[in-house]
Design a protein around this motif. Sequence first.
Motif, short mmCIF file in Angstrom:
data_model
loop_
_atom_site.label_atom_id
_atom_site.label_comp_id
_atom_site.label_asym_id
_atom_site.label_seq_id
_atom_site.Cartn_x
_atom_site.Cartn_y
_atom_site.Cartn_z
N ASP A 1 -15.75 -3.14 -31.06
CA ASP A 1 -14.80 -2.08 -30.73
C ASP A 1 -13.53 -2.21 -31.56
O ASP A 1 -13.03 -1.24 -32.12
CB ASP A 1 -14.43 -2.11 -29.24
CG ASP A 1 -15.56 -1.73 -28.32
OD1 ASP A 1 -16.51 -1.05 -28.77
OD2 ASP A 1 -15.50 -2.12 -27.13
N ILE B 1 -12.00 -5.24 -24.78
CA ILE B 1 -12.40 -4.76 -26.10
C ILE B 1 -13.32 -5.78 -26.75
O ILE B 1 -12.97 -6.97 -26.83
CB ILE B 1 -11.16 -4.51 -26.99
CG1 ILE B 1 -10.26 -3.47 -26.35
CG2 ILE B 1 -11.58 -4.09 -28.39
CD1 ILE B 1 -8.95 -3.27 -27.04
N SER B 2 -14.45 -5.33 -27.22
CA SER B 2 -15.35 -6.22 -27.95
C SER B 2 -14.88 -6.34 -29.41
O SER B 2 -14.07 -5.54 -29.88
CB SER B 2 -16.78 -5.66 -27.91
OG SER B 2 -16.87 -4.50 -28.72
N GLU C 1 -24.78 0.06 -34.26
CA GLU C 1 -23.78 0.98 -33.72
C GLU C 1 -23.86 2.31 -34.45
O GLU C 1 -24.15 2.36 -35.64
CB GLU C 1 -22.37 0.39 -33.89
CG GLU C 1 -22.17 -0.94 -33.19
CD GLU C 1 -22.24 -0.83 -31.68
OE1 GLU C 1 -21.62 0.08 -31.12
OE2 GLU C 1 -22.91 -1.67 -31.05
N ALA D 1 -12.39 0.38 -34.45
CA ALA D 1 -11.10 1.08 -34.34
C ALA D 1 -10.24 0.84 -35.58
O ALA D 1 -9.60 1.76 -36.09
CB ALA D 1 -10.36 0.63 -33.08
#
Length: 181
Positions: free
Chosen positions: A13, A9-10, A120, A17
């Motif tokens: 990310d 997981i970056s 993003e 989330a």
Amino acid sequence: MVEPGPLKISKLDAAGAANCTAITLWFNGSDPVATHALAFASYEVLHAVSKKRDPNRMPLIFDSSFIKEEFRSEINIALKKNAYFFKHGDREPEAIIEFNPAMTDGFILFAIAALQLCGESIGTEESAFLLWTRIREPRWSGGDDKALMETILPVDHVHQLKRIPKHDFLHMYKLAQAQRR
């Protein structure tokens, strides 16, 4: 049920989330402390990553041009106070604070902005939050943008959307998005 192994997981990310979960909690009127903690954590990471990627990017909450440099540290400490209180048990373990959950809205909104500044795309939850705030809080987007809203949605649709209770809005938005696909 099979337990998943380690996940890669970056930071983006994880922050994305956390923000999506904060938005879901926010729409559902869930615990304001948990919602704020997630929204703040998301914003804090996205603020740092966006600044690292582009030091000249548009200012966000912690580096806002509306705040004079000599007051920035003091104001940022005040902005971080609630989240740090919720996060750190070793600092003043018997203390009690007054918490205004309305601050959460700003952290969610600026987390979305930071995510976009990182290049993003935003997801369903973020889009729903932006639409909700555009309809319910038009002053947040620079004043009454009725003319702009009419170019996005017909006025009668806007009035219908205003009647949807907050706790139903995200669910209805997701259904509408699924039907569009």
